[in-house]
Design a protein around this motif. Structure first.
Motif, PDB file in Angstrom:
ATOM      1  N   ILE A 162     -40.847  -3.305   2.945  1.00 30.31           N
ATOM      2  CA  ILE A 162     -41.671  -2.689   3.995  1.00 30.31           C
ATOM      3  C   ILE A 162     -42.408  -1.483   3.405  1.00 30.31           C
ATOM      4  O   ILE A 162     -42.125  -0.319   3.702  1.00 30.31           O
ATOM      5  N   GLY A 164     -32.446   3.996   3.904  1.00 31.34           N
ATOM      6  CA  GLY A 164     -33.209   2.995   4.669  1.00 31.34           C
ATOM      7  C   GLY A 164     -33.493   1.786   3.790  1.00 31.34           C
ATOM      8  O   GLY A 164     -34.397   1.819   2.951  1.00 31.34           O
ATOM      9  N   ASP A 219     -27.830   2.489   4.495  1.00 36.30           N
ATOM     10  CA  ASP A 219     -28.439   2.041   5.759  1.00 36.30           C
ATOM     11  C   ASP A 219     -27.388   2.041   6.859  1.00 36.30           C
ATOM     12  O   ASP A 219     -26.241   1.646   6.651  1.00 36.30           O
ATOM     13  N   ASP A 273     -36.507   6.916   3.477  1.00 35.44           N
ATOM     14  CA  ASP A 273     -37.222   5.958   4.339  1.00 35.44           C
ATOM     15  C   ASP A 273     -36.277   5.431   5.434  1.00 35.44           C
ATOM     16  O   ASP A 273     -36.195   4.235   5.658  1.00 35.44           O
TER      17      ASP A 273
HETATM   18  C1  LIG Z   1     -38.486   1.526   7.400  1.00 35.79           C
HETATM   19  S1  LIG Z   1     -36.968   0.725   7.216  1.00 35.79           S
HETATM   20  C2  LIG Z   1     -36.692   0.842   5.486  1.00 35.79           C
HETATM   21  C3  LIG Z   1     -37.601  -0.013   4.684  1.00 35.79           C
HETATM   22  C4  LIG Z   1     -37.225  -0.140   3.227  1.00 35.79           C
HETATM   23  N1  LIG Z   1     -37.101   1.139   2.602  1.00 35.79           N
HETATM   24  C5  LIG Z   1     -38.280  -0.938   2.455  1.00 35.79           C
HETATM   25  O1  LIG Z   1     -39.034  -0.329   1.672  1.00 35.79           O
HETATM   26  O2  LIG Z   1     -38.335  -2.156   2.633  1.00 35.79           O
HETATM   27  C6  LIG Z   1     -35.841   1.887   7.924  1.00 35.79           C
HETATM   28  C7  LIG Z   1     -34.346   1.555   7.783  1.00 35.79           C
HETATM   29  O3  LIG Z   1     -33.651   2.791   7.989  1.00 35.79           O
HETATM   30  C8  LIG Z   1     -32.412   2.515   8.605  1.00 35.79           C
HETATM   31  N2  LIG Z   1     -31.920   3.761   9.245  1.00 35.79           N
HETATM   32  C9  LIG Z   1     -32.298   4.325  10.423  1.00 35.79           C
HETATM   33  N3  LIG Z   1     -31.632   5.462  10.638  1.00 35.79           N
HETATM   34  C10 LIG Z   1     -30.812   5.657   9.563  1.00 35.79           C
HETATM   35  C11 LIG Z   1     -29.887   6.655   9.185  1.00 35.79           C
HETATM   36  N4  LIG Z   1     -29.619   7.710   9.956  1.00 35.79           N
HETATM   37  N5  LIG Z   1     -29.259   6.530   7.997  1.00 35.79           N
HETATM   38  C12 LIG Z   1     -29.481   5.468   7.184  1.00 35.79           C
HETATM   39  N6  LIG Z   1     -30.341   4.474   7.509  1.00 35.79           N
HETATM   40  C13 LIG Z   1     -31.002   4.563   8.672  1.00 35.79           C
HETATM   41  C14 LIG Z   1     -32.717   1.377   9.574  1.00 35.79           C
HETATM   42  O4  LIG Z   1     -31.532   0.654   9.865  1.00 35.79           O
HETATM   43  C15 LIG Z   1     -33.765   0.568   8.795  1.00 35.79           C
HETATM   44  O5  LIG Z   1     -33.159  -0.499   8.112  1.00 35.79           O
END
Ligand SMILES: C[S@@+](CC[C@H](N)C(=O)[O-])C[C@H]1O[C@@H](n2cnc3c(N)ncnc32)[C@H](O)[C@@H]1O
Length: 249
Positions: A55, A80, A107, A157
């Protein structure tokens, strides 16, 4: 001109052109217009790396490759993970020139099918996933141990609220050494007006409560990090405006 001088000159031209692209307010305005238009068809959600969705936008993937190749970190940390294309990407690039390295993903909600896709992949050998929040101190302490005396790059992210990103910056910046990088993703939210902000996030994340607000506050109090303008300038079709910061001392 000999081969070495020509390479140096070309590199300088690349940096100067990137810097100039980023200085132009008109370029930024045009980029935002294009990106908000592309976002109607989820422009960040249409790419994959070695078969797994990532993403990120193409320019971000390319620049992440540049910082990884140039800095040659021992560890890449990403908060993330989502579908996993990004951790596979970092691992596959590092695998080309390093025998020993680690890619650490954190994550809070990694789905089973995505975990399977990551760990069934040929490039998963050096990937370690932590399940939980990126600002959970117990998780951070374990990661800190893995990063002892290591060169680290961090990509933030996960949760894009200001409070969360600022806490991530304050924690994970401790792991970054001189010349290392932190990438703050989705800083674009700090550049959009209400109409341009995607409806799916606009109730929560809007100017003031987003990654760029966190980044600005962090930089005010941490003069050893700066926005790398030579790198950020060319990131015009990107969600990460000014999001690449470098530790300079
Ligand atoms: C935008 S996506 C990440 C995309 C990934 N970095 C990529 O490049 O394909 C955001 C992710 O952050 C995770 N997330 C949300 N809040 C979080 C937190 N407090 N700690 C860790 N992960 C989290 C979500 O579960 C989701 O999978």
């Amino acid at each position: 001109m000999n081969y070495i001088d020509d390479r140096k000159k070309f590199k300088l031209q690349m940096e100067q052109n990137s810097f100039k692209l980023g200085k132009s307010k008109i370029n930024l305005k045009k980029s935002i217009e294009i990106l908000t238009r592309f976002d109607r068809n989820y422009y960040s959600y249409i790419w994959s790396w070695l078969g797994i969705p990532i993403i990120q936008q193409p320019s971000e993937i390319l620049v992440n490759q540049e910082i990884i190749f140039n800095y040659k970190p021992d560890v890449v940390i990403e908060t993330g993970v989502a579908r996993g294309g990004s951790v596979i990407f970092y691992s596959s690039i590092l695998n080309l020139f390093k025998k020993k390295f680690k890619v650490i993903g954190i994550d809070i909600d990694l789905r089973d099918h995505n975990r399977k896709a990551i760990f069934n992949h040929k490039m998963s050998k050096n990937i370690k996933i932590f399940d939980g929040s990126s600002i959970d101190i117990k998780i951070f302490k374990k990661i800190k141990k893995l990063c002892k005396n290591k060169k680290v790059i961090v990509i933030l992210d996960s949760d894009h609220s200001k409070k969360h990103v600022l806490e991530e910056l304050n924690l994970y910046s401790k792991l970054v050494k001189k010349n290392g990088y932190i990438v703050v993703a989705d800083t674009i939210l700090g550049f959009l007006n209400k109409k341009q902000t995607p409806k799916k996030v606009s109730k929560v994340l809007y100017r003031g409560n987003e990654p760029y607000a966190a980044l600005k506050e962090f930089l005010k109090n941490n003069k050893n990090f700066v926005i790398d303008k030579k790198l950020n300038g060319k990131l015009l079709i990107s969600q990460n405006f000014s999001g690449y910061i470098k530790k300079i001392k």
